[in-house]
Design an enzyme around this catalytic site. Structure first.
Site, PDB file in Angstrom:
ATOM      1  CE  LYS A 131      -3.619   2.568   0.728  1.00 39.50           C
ATOM      2  NZ  LYS A 131      -4.532   2.756  -0.425  1.00 39.50           N
ATOM      3  CB  CYS A 180      -3.333   8.453  -5.704  1.00 39.22           C
ATOM      4  SG  CYS A 180      -4.871   8.338  -4.778  1.00 39.22           S
ATOM      5  N   GLY A 198     -10.590  -2.220 -12.359  1.00 36.32           N
ATOM      6  CA  GLY A 198     -11.266  -3.451 -12.762  1.00 36.32           C
ATOM      7  C   GLY A 198     -11.485  -3.543 -14.265  1.00 36.32           C
ATOM      8  CB  THR A 200     -10.071  -4.709  -9.101  1.00 36.98           C
ATOM      9  OG1 THR A 200      -9.722  -3.331  -8.909  1.00 36.98           O
ATOM     10  CG2 THR A 200     -11.551  -4.883  -8.836  1.00 36.98           C
TER      11      THR A 200
HETATM   12  C1  LIG Z   1      -9.063  -0.174  -3.104  1.00 38.25           C
HETATM   13  C2  LIG Z   1      -7.904   0.282  -3.947  1.00 38.25           C
HETATM   14  C3  LIG Z   1      -6.825   0.909  -3.342  1.00 38.25           C
HETATM   15  C4  LIG Z   1      -5.733   1.350  -4.117  1.00 38.25           C
HETATM   16  N1  LIG Z   1      -4.669   1.940  -3.497  1.00 38.25           N
HETATM   17  C5  LIG Z   1      -3.587   2.318  -4.235  1.00 38.25           C
HETATM   18  C6  LIG Z   1      -2.431   2.868  -3.605  1.00 38.25           C
HETATM   19  O1  LIG Z   1      -2.348   2.980  -2.368  1.00 38.25           O
HETATM   20  N2  LIG Z   1      -1.401   3.262  -4.398  1.00 38.25           N
HETATM   21  C7  LIG Z   1      -1.423   3.129  -5.764  1.00 38.25           C
HETATM   22  O2  LIG Z   1      -0.446   3.495  -6.434  1.00 38.25           O
HETATM   23  N3  LIG Z   1      -2.494   2.567  -6.394  1.00 38.25           N
HETATM   24  C8  LIG Z   1      -3.567   2.168  -5.653  1.00 38.25           C
HETATM   25  N4  LIG Z   1      -4.648   1.586  -6.280  1.00 38.25           N
HETATM   26  C9  LIG Z   1      -4.624   1.405  -7.749  1.00 38.25           C
HETATM   27  C10 LIG Z   1      -4.209  -0.020  -8.123  1.00 38.25           C
HETATM   28  O3  LIG Z   1      -2.896  -0.304  -7.707  1.00 38.25           O
HETATM   29  C11 LIG Z   1      -4.291  -0.221  -9.658  1.00 38.25           C
HETATM   30  O4  LIG Z   1      -3.435   0.693 -10.305  1.00 38.25           O
HETATM   31  C12 LIG Z   1      -5.696  -0.032 -10.195  1.00 38.25           C
HETATM   32  O5  LIG Z   1      -6.661  -0.524  -9.292  1.00 38.25           O
HETATM   33  C13 LIG Z   1      -5.897  -0.710 -11.555  1.00 38.25           C
HETATM   34  O6  LIG Z   1      -5.646  -2.093 -11.475  1.00 38.25           O
HETATM   35  P1  LIG Z   1      -6.829  -3.189 -11.278  1.00 38.25           P
HETATM   36  O7  LIG Z   1      -7.876  -2.888 -12.295  1.00 38.25           O
HETATM   37  O8  LIG Z   1      -6.141  -4.520 -11.449  1.00 38.25           O
HETATM   38  O9  LIG Z   1      -7.335  -2.979  -9.875  1.00 38.25           O
HETATM   39  C14 LIG Z   1      -5.743   1.153  -5.520  1.00 38.25           C
HETATM   40  C15 LIG Z   1      -6.844   0.515  -6.124  1.00 38.25           C
HETATM   41  C16 LIG Z   1      -7.914   0.067  -5.359  1.00 38.25           C
HETATM   42  C17 LIG Z   1      -9.060  -0.623  -6.042  1.00 38.25           C
END
Ligand SMILES: Cc1cc2nc3c(=O)[nH]c(=O)nc-3n(C[C@H](O)[C@H](O)[C@H](O)COP(=O)(O)O)c2cc1C
EC number: 1.3.-.-
Length: 304
Positions: free
Chosen positions: A45, A125, A212, A261
Site C-alpha cells: 500500500k 492517485c 477493474g 481488483t
Molecule cells: C481499493 C484500492 C486501493 C488502491 N490503493 C492504491 C495505492 O495505495 N497506491 C497506488 O499506487 N495505487 C492504488 N490503487 C490502484 C491499483 O494499484 C491499480 O493501479 C488499479 O486498481 C488498476 O488495477 P486493477 O484494475 O487490477 O485494480 C488502488 C486501487 C484500489 C481498487
C-alpha cells in the site's frame, strides 16, 4: 514447459505477475499470503510521511464493470512500516514499497529510510489533494521526483503513471529522463457514482478512481503507447482478471503485469493466470519474449 522467469524493471522475478499497490498491501501478513499464493513480487500500500486516516466513507462502490474507490491514501506513515515489509519478505519474493509525497525531498526522505527491494513512486492517485496525480500530471515534477529518489537509493525505482492526462507518453519520457528503471501504467481513472433514490454522490469524497475490467482497454492502450516510445520496461496494470488479459498486456509490450481488483475475488486467480499463460505458450510454441510487444509488430501505426 515454458518459463515465465525473467527481469522485470530491475528485479529478477519467477513470474511476471505482481500484486498491485493498495490491495492486500497494508500488512506484511497479507503480502506474504499473496506471495505464497504465487505472485512474482508484491507492491505495498502507498505509504507517506505522516499517518493518514484517508477519506470518510463510503470509500468503495462496487459496479458491474469494476469498482470506484476513494480511500484517500490511508497509511501508518513510513516510520511504522519497516516491520510489515520484513514480514512480507518472508513470502520469498521481492517486495516493492509504494511511496507518496508532495515534493522531491519528501519522496527522497521516505525512500532513504526503508530497506526494501524496490520502490514504486505513486504519482498517480486521482483522489488525494496535493499528492498522486495532482503532482504527477506535470512532467517536470515526475522527472524531478524520480531523480531525487534515484539518487537516494540503490534499488530499482518504478514510476506509476496516471492515465488522466492527454498524452501519457510525455509522463513516461519524463520518468525515464529522471532515471526510472520502469514505468507502471495505469492507476485508476477519475470517476463517480450517484445514488438515484437520494440524489447523493455515493463516495464520501464524491470523486474516486475506477479500476477493474472497465479500464483494461485504457490500460492496454497506455502500455502500448508507452512501450512504443520508452527504452525502459513498462509494467501493465488495470483490469487484469484472467490469463487472456495478462497475455494481452504482454502483447501490448508489458514486461510485468500487476493485479489489483481481481484479487478481491480470491487469491487463486494468481495461479490460474500463471498456469493459463504457460499452457498458452506451450500450445503456441512461443516464449514470453516472443509475444512481448507482438501487437506492435503485427499492427499498423495509429495516426495519433
Ligand atoms: C481499493 C484500492 C486501493 C488502491 N490503493 C492504491 C495505492 O495505495 N497506491 C497506488 O499506487 N495505487 C492504488 N490503487 C490502484 C491499483 O494499484 C491499480 O493501479 C488499479 O486498481 C488498476 O488495477 P486493477 O484494475 O487490477 O485494480 C488502488 C486501487 C484500489 C481498487
Amino acid at each position: 514447459m515454458s518459463s515465465l522467469s525473467g527481469d522485470v524493471g530491475g528485479l529478477r522475478l519467477e513470474n511476471p505477475l505482481i500484486l498491485a499497490a493498495g490491495i492486500l498491501g497494508t500488512t506484511g501478513a497479507s503480502m506474504r499470503r499473496v506471495a505464497l499464493a504465487g505472485a512474482g513480487a508484491v507492491v505495498t500500500k502507498s505509504v507517506g510521511l505522516e499517518p493518514r486516516n484517508g477519506h470518510p466513507g463510503p470509500t468503495v462502490v462496487r459496479l458491474g464493470v469494476g469498482l470506484i474507490n476513494a480511500m484517500g491514501l490511508p497509511n501508518p506513515s513510513y516510520r511504522a512500516f519497516q516491520d510489515e515489509i520484513d514480514i512480507a519478505r518472508e513470502g520469498g519474493v521481492p517486495v516493492v514499497a509504494s511511496i507518496f509525497g508532495s515534493c522531491p525531498e519528501e519522496f527522497a526522505e521516505i525512500a532513504s529510510a526503508l530497506d526494501v527491494d524496490g520502490f514504486e513512486l505513486n504519482l498517480s492517485c486521482p483522489h488525494a489533494g496535493g499528492y498522486g496525480m495532482e503532482i504527477g500530471c506535470d512532467p517536470a515534477n515526475v522527472e524531478e521526483i524520480t531523480r531525487a529518489v534515484r539518487r537516494a537509493v540503490n534499488v530499482p525505482v518504478w514510476v506509476k503513471l496516471t492515465p488522466n492526462v492527454t498524452d501519457i507518453r510525455v509522463l513516461g519520457i519524463a520518468a525515464q529522463r529522471g532515471g526510472a528503471n520502469a514505468v507502471v501504467a495505469i492507476n485508476t481513472l477519475k470517476a463517480m457514482a450517484i445514488d438515484v433514490e437520494s440524489g447523493y454522490p455515493i463516495l464520501g469524497n464524491v470523486i474516486g478512481g475506477l479500476s477493474g475490467p472497465a479500464i483494461k482497454p485504457v490500460a492496454l492502450r497506455c502500455v502500448y503507447e508507452l512501450s512504443g516510445v520508452l527504452e525502459i520496461p513498462v509494467i501493465g496494470v488495470g483490469g487484469v482478471s484472467c490469463w487472456q488479459d495478462a497475455v494481452e498486456m504482454i502483447m501490448a509490450g508489458a514486461a510485468g503485469v500487476q493485479i489489483g481488483t481481481a484479487l478481491m475475488g480470491g487469491l487463486e486467480v494468481i495461479r490460474d493466470i500463471t498456469s493459463g499463460i504457460i499452457r498458452f505458450l506451450d500450445r503456441k510454441g512461443w516464449s514470453l519474449e516472443e509475444i512481448r510487444g507482438i501487437a506492435r509488430r503485427r499492427g499498423s501505426t495509429p495516426s495519433s
